[in-house]
Design a protein around this motif. Structure first.
Motif, PDB file in Angstrom:
ATOM      1  N   UNK A 148     116.844 135.084  10.282  1.00  0.00           N
ATOM      2  CA  UNK A 148     116.023 133.870  10.103  1.00  0.00           C
ATOM      3  C   UNK A 148     116.606 132.680  10.865  1.00  0.00           C
ATOM      4  N   UNK A 149     117.817 132.818  11.382  1.00  0.00           N
ATOM      5  CA  UNK A 149     118.492 131.712  12.072  1.00  0.00           C
ATOM      6  C   UNK A 149     118.456 131.877  13.589  1.00  0.00           C
ATOM      7  N   UNK A 150     117.700 132.864  14.051  1.00  0.00           N
ATOM      8  CA  UNK A 150     117.635 133.102  15.494  1.00  0.00           C
ATOM      9  C   UNK A 150     118.390 134.357  15.866  1.00  0.00           C
ATOM     10  N   UNK A 151     118.624 134.516  17.140  1.00  0.00           N
ATOM     11  CA  UNK A 151     119.250 135.751  17.628  1.00  0.00           C
ATOM     12  C   UNK A 151     120.763 135.620  17.684  1.00  0.00           C
ATOM     13  N   UNK A 152     121.452 136.695  17.312  1.00  0.00           N
ATOM     14  CA  UNK A 152     122.900 136.714  17.513  1.00  0.00           C
ATOM     15  C   UNK A 152     123.250 136.695  19.011  1.00  0.00           C
ATOM     16  N   UNK A 153     124.531 136.659  19.302  1.00  0.00           N
ATOM     17  CA  UNK A 153     124.981 136.518  20.696  1.00  0.00           C
ATOM     18  C   UNK A 153     124.578 137.693  21.584  1.00  0.00           C
ATOM     19  N   UNK A 154     124.282 138.828  20.974  1.00  0.00           N
ATOM     20  CA  UNK A 154     123.898 139.996  21.770  1.00  0.00           C
ATOM     21  C   UNK A 154     123.665 141.184  20.869  1.00  0.00           C
ATOM     22  N   UNK A 155     123.475 142.328  21.470  1.00  0.00           N
ATOM     23  CA  UNK A 155     123.305 143.543  20.665  1.00  0.00           C
ATOM     24  C   UNK A 155     124.626 143.851  19.956  1.00  0.00           C
ATOM     25  N   UNK A 156     124.506 144.506  18.814  1.00  0.00           N
ATOM     26  CA  UNK A 156     125.699 144.895  18.066  1.00  0.00           C
ATOM     27  C   UNK A 156     126.005 146.359  18.397  1.00  0.00           C
ATOM     28  N   UNK A 157     127.246 146.603  18.774  1.00  0.00           N
ATOM     29  CA  UNK A 157     127.670 147.961  19.134  1.00  0.00           C
ATOM     30  C   UNK A 157     128.268 148.647  17.915  1.00  0.00           C
ATOM     31  N   UNK A 158     127.821 149.863  17.654  1.00  0.00           N
ATOM     32  CA  UNK A 158     128.363 150.655  16.546  1.00  0.00           C
ATOM     33  C   UNK A 158     129.186 151.796  17.122  1.00  0.00           C
ATOM     34  N   UNK A 159     130.267 152.116  16.456  1.00  0.00           N
ATOM     35  CA  UNK A 159     131.083 153.232  16.918  1.00  0.00           C
ATOM     36  C   UNK A 159     132.126 153.587  15.885  1.00  0.00           C
ATOM     37  N   UNK A 160     132.989 154.484  16.255  1.00  0.00           N
ATOM     38  CA  UNK A 160     134.006 154.986  15.334  1.00  0.00           C
ATOM     39  C   UNK A 160     135.393 154.669  15.875  1.00  0.00           C
ATOM     40  N   UNK A 161     136.261 154.276  14.959  1.00  0.00           N
ATOM     41  CA  UNK A 161     137.698 154.211  15.266  1.00  0.00           C
ATOM     42  C   UNK A 161     138.393 154.972  14.142  1.00  0.00           C
ATOM     43  N   UNK A 162     139.169 155.964  14.507  1.00  0.00           N
ATOM     44  CA  UNK A 162     139.837 156.808  13.510  1.00  0.00           C
ATOM     45  C   UNK A 162     138.857 157.308  12.447  1.00  0.00           C
ATOM     46  N   UNK A 163     137.660 157.657  12.874  1.00  0.00           N
ATOM     47  CA  UNK A 163     136.696 158.258  11.957  1.00  0.00           C
ATOM     48  C   UNK A 163     135.970 157.262  11.068  1.00  0.00           C
ATOM     49  N   UNK A 164     136.217 155.978  11.264  1.00  0.00           N
ATOM     50  CA  UNK A 164     135.536 154.959  10.453  1.00  0.00           C
ATOM     51  C   UNK A 164     134.573 154.169  11.332  1.00  0.00           C
ATOM     52  N   UNK A 165     133.391 153.880  10.773  1.00  0.00           N
ATOM     53  CA  UNK A 165     132.397 153.141  11.548  1.00  0.00           C
ATOM     54  C   UNK A 165     132.772 151.661  11.631  1.00  0.00           C
ATOM     55  N   UNK A 166     132.623 151.138  12.822  1.00  0.00           N
ATOM     56  CA  UNK A 166     132.930 149.734  13.093  1.00  0.00           C
ATOM     57  C   UNK A 166     131.747 149.131  13.850  1.00  0.00           C
ATOM     58  N   UNK A 167     131.470 147.847  13.574  1.00  0.00           N
ATOM     59  CA  UNK A 167     130.457 147.120  14.335  1.00  0.00           C
ATOM     60  C   UNK A 167     131.179 146.134  15.227  1.00  0.00           C
TER      61      UNK A 167
END
Ligand code: HPA
Length: 254
Positions: free
Chosen positions: A27-46
């Motif tokens: 509701x506040x507009x667009x974030x700085x860019x797309x959010x990247x999802x991935x894994x580090x040591x088997x845990x999901x990180x954004x």
């Protein structure tokens, strides 16, 4: 899920095993860019690049509200901010990594609250400790485990930018009690607190602040790039180590 906001010198996380990217709206507009999802040591990180991919958004034009809102709504349980700073405290030097514990806010004119407009309640958050003490402790422990030497406390002065400071302004910040100076710590930290999401920062010293040491006669931008190239890896090592501990991680990948 842990969310990381990367600043100058960190527009992507090399250690992230990328799964996909998402365009998030708020509701506040667009974030700085797309959010990247991935894994580090088997845990999901954004991961979100604060200045956009290609470093196109200056500190005073970052949509901090959209960034923090988007990450929180998408399921972040904690946010780690990575940001570069200039150093004022005499024991610090370019390349040093620190986990700040306090903030002095000199910014102005930024959208700094979710609680505004005539419909809004009056809300005063407690901001005595601007960074989440539990997350700070985890970062310090993760740094130790990764063998990264960090200064475990620093007062971060947040200036408006985009210009750098004058030598006299740096003297004033020092008198105020600031150890380092940067342009992006606020209102990011306060917005995270408004949404009740643990937030802490890893600062990488890019340069001596204006008028100090090597910056006595001006700040050399060419030197900054080289410093960040060498030292950003240590900030990433702290994040990797944090994920190895499983902090805020969700092995199910949600
Ligand atoms: N001043 C403000 N912001 C900064 C600096 C500085 O010297 N270095 C990196 N970000």
């Amino acid at each position: 899920m842990l969310a990381i906001i990367g600043g100058s010198g960190l527009s992507q996380l090399a250690t992230l095993d990328v799964s996909h990217r998402e365009v998030l709206r708020t509701p506040y507009g667009d974030p700085s860019g797309t959010v990247t999802f991935g894994q580090i040591h088997g845990h999901t990180v954004m991961f979100l690049a604060r200045h956009g991919y290609g470093h196109v958004i200056p500190p005073h034009e970052v949509n901090y509200r959209a960034n923090i809102w988007a990450l929180t709504q998408r399921g972040a349980r904690a946010i780690v901010s990575v940001a570069t700073v200039g150093c004022i405290r005499p024991d610090l030097k370019p390349g040093d990594v620190l986990i700040p514990h306090q903030i002095i806010d000199y910014t102005w004119g930024r959208k700094n609250t979710y609680h505004e407009g005539h419909d809004s309640r009056v809300v005063h958050i407690d901001f005595t400790d601007p960074y989440d003490p539990g997350l700070r402790a985890l970062l310090i422990k993760a740094a130790e485990a990764a063998g990264v030497v960090v200064s475990d406390s620093a007062v971060y002065a947040v200036t408006q930018g985009p210009r750098l400071e004058t030598a006299a302004e740096i003297n004033r910040l020092e008198r105020d009690g600031a150890d380092v100076v940067g342009m992006t710590g606020m209102p990011e930290a306060a917005l995270a607190r408004e949404l009740n999401i643990p937030y802490a920062a890893i600062n990488v010293v890019a340069n001596y602040a204006a008028g100090r040491a090597d910056s006595r006669n001006g700040i050399r931008f060419d030197a900054i790039e080289a410093v960040l190239e060498q030292s950003m890896g240590r900030a990433c090592a702290i994040i990797e180590s944090l994920m190895e501990e499983g902090a805020y991680g969700d092995p199910s990948g949600s």
